[in-house]
Design an enzyme around this catalytic site. Sequence first.
Site, PDB file in Angstrom:
ATOM      1  N   ASP A 113       0.850  -1.018  -0.111  1.00 47.00           N
ATOM      2  CA  ASP A 113       0.001  -0.038   0.121  1.00 47.00           C
ATOM      3  C   ASP A 113       0.926   1.208   0.240  1.00 47.00           C
ATOM      4  OD1 ASP A 113      -2.448   1.541   0.289  1.00 47.00           O
ATOM      5  OD2 ASP A 113      -1.714   1.695   2.417  1.00 47.00           O
TER       6      ASP A 113
ATOM      7  N   ASP B 228      -1.383  -0.495   6.027  1.00 43.48           N
ATOM      8  CA  ASP B 228      -1.719  -0.285   7.271  1.00 43.48           C
ATOM      9  C   ASP B 228      -3.064   0.499   7.876  1.00 43.48           C
ATOM     10  OD1 ASP B 228      -1.805   2.288   5.871  1.00 43.48           O
ATOM     11  OD2 ASP B 228      -1.117   3.377   7.584  1.00 43.48           O
TER      12      ASP B 228
ATOM     13  N   ASP C 227      -6.778  -1.903   3.942  1.00 49.19           N
ATOM     14  CA  ASP C 227      -5.951  -2.906   3.545  1.00 49.19           C
ATOM     15  C   ASP C 227      -6.127  -4.243   4.033  1.00 49.19           C
ATOM     16  OD1 ASP C 227      -4.229  -1.110   1.906  1.00 49.19           O
ATOM     17  OD2 ASP C 227      -3.379  -0.230   4.064  1.00 49.19           O
TER      18      ASP C 227
END
Length: 803
Positions: A486, A691, A695
């Site tokens: 990410d 995080d 996600d």
Amino acid sequence: MPKPSVPGQPILASVPNETDPVCGMMVDPRKAAGKAVHGGKTYHFCSSRCAERFDKEPEKFLDAPTAVGMEHPSSSSRGHGRHAPHSAAPDSAASKTARYTCPMHLQIVQMGPGHCPICGMALEPMDIFAEVEADSEYDSMRLSFWVSAALSLPLLLLSMLGESLDLHLAPNVLNGIELLLATPVVLWGGWPFFKRFWASLVNRSPNMFTLIGLGTGAAYLNSLAATLFPQMFPASFRDMHGAVPVYFEAAAVITTLVLLGQVLELRARQQTSGAIRALLNLAPQLAHLLAADGTEKDVALDQLTPGDRLRVRPGERVPVDGAVREGASAVDESMVTGEPMAVEKTTDDKVTGGTLNTSGSFIMEAERVGNETMLAQIVKLVSEAQRSRAPMQRLADKVSAYFVPAVIIAAILAFAAWASFGPEPRMAHGLVAAVAVLIIACPCALGLATPMSIMVAVGRGAHTGVLVRNAEALEALAKVDTLVIDKTGTLTEGKPRVLAVSVFEGGGFTKEGLLWLAGSVESASEHPLARAIVAAAKEKGIQLSDVSEFRASPGGGVEGRVLGDKVLVGTSNFLQERGVNATTGAKLPEMGFGLDGMPAISYVLVAVNEKLAGVFALADSMKESTPEAIRALRNEGLRIVILTGDRKDAAKVIADKLRIGEVVGEVLPQEKAERVQKLKAEGRIVAMAGDGINDAPALAAADVGIAMGTGTDVAIENAGITLVKGDLRGIVRARKLSRATIRNIKQNLFFAFLYNAIGIPIAAGALYPVFGLLLSPMLASAAMSFSSVSVIANALRLRKVSL
């Protein structure tokens, strides 16, 4: 989980345990080996054996208060052979009694120490205390060993040197003396082993103590009969002098050596809890609490609440998580990050409980206390991970299920072969060979091979900022060939700032008005972009209003009502889905440059009452460690993919700087999981690093989920590995740890299998036709004991692995 920051308090995982109605053991329903429904109620079992017995006669076990043949020690009776029944209430004085479990059979849970009814191994504590408590099991075994050794030594000398010493003792008198010396060793010193032997028979779970009980029992009973009733033995049992050989020294020395092995094993296994205990000891016992009038007093950490102001002096550890409010200092955060360099802390900087204040004094405000602190969460994760099972353990489990019966058959065949074809005294030689086979083949080393490596590795990782949630993730990480990352909060700091605010013509709003509306709605969100907008509003001195009908859409935006106005804040797709024409007049303006010389990389649109009102331009700086981490990961041959909910052109700015070619932008949370699944379908072994809440699905879908410790709790809960500081270099350290652990497990398993493959034939007499050597049961016992200790010693080497 209680507040582990106070030394002496245990770490308790909230697991609703139930009682196995057959054996009385406490069982975690989620890990139960079997379950059955009777009378509308579901019962859970520690083993398939218990489940089978319950199915046949459920009423028998439901009417009985406890089962026979199981050990359920109370907290007040931990000595071997002195266990109270399960129904006994724990000693109220022993307030620190912890739960214990078997490292090989995690469904076994009970209060206080004891032994696993399935494998017979000593149970290990699930609840670790900061200070080292006296281990009654270890103390009892050690006492038994020293007493047994004191009696076995003269017995061994008497047996080996009796004839050469010319003591002028009749054979029956000499045998009587040996009986007196051996009986306390075998029946008192070996009593714990016979109890576990009997439990293995009652529960139909053959294990290493089945073999020990059979071996020592056969040697002792044969010798006892030869001493008291020598006339009953045929010629095939007698030596050339017509006497019946006795094996008191073998039974006693075997018992003593097994006791030695247990002492060394218990002592070595204590060191595996050292990682958790070291973490617990990082927290101070007291904090300096500042009252409203400025006075200061020392209080225990469990008395602190969020908002308390605390003084931290030079050389002291930070008591809880919080933020600096006055003063400045350098704080050693190596326990969190693994980095030795102290970090400068000034007003509003975050500090973590357990870190060391090296220089100046400062006043902090407590934010997270008790089991909410990062240290408490680390301890919980480490404790749970150390008890998890690696997939490699399945091989050992399969072998162990057939191993003990196979050894008993091998012992019977060895006895039969010697009795049929061996030299005189054939039966005596056959007994020696059978006992040696039973003793040398104890599968303890095989059972310890994987759990010990996992326990030590998880503790080692915790000290470098790599938290492993389960052994499966640790094992899989070494095989990963694709890393999906990410962007926000993972590659970047996750702390974006508003660079500019632009209002659209005809919207009727000023920049301040737009900040007020957007900030009011975003104040209910935890997203990094939301926090940036709220911070920008507060910097302007704008008083935010309450929001009603708030709703968040992960990966899209938020909506709510502020003083009657319906406000939407999010992406263009988010607004379009809610009926807002986000294209008319929504050409994103050139609004300056972002951080690190990069253009603004995130835009957030605002609509009021279904009409486009304005746009925010935000930028986020890249983490200093990110370029180095990406280079290291690329050097390991990993395929790296950026997968983000942000705009693709925004993500490409970061990707170009990091020389990452694969970038996928504007993906929703469920689409992230689908992308991960697609990569797995291609045969890739995928790790996902992220995080945020958005996600979490991808983290759960990946072979290995890697969460940033600075991220959301939802992300951390769905990840197998957590990087405490959110530094991607931790992935490199985690992969090194994974490879070292797998290598260590393979070494342990290889040694355990090799030891048995060589030892059993030798014990059966394979060397006798060539060299005339028949392995003594005493040597077999020594080899068995030290094989277990060597496996543990090899696992402990992981504490020194360089990460």
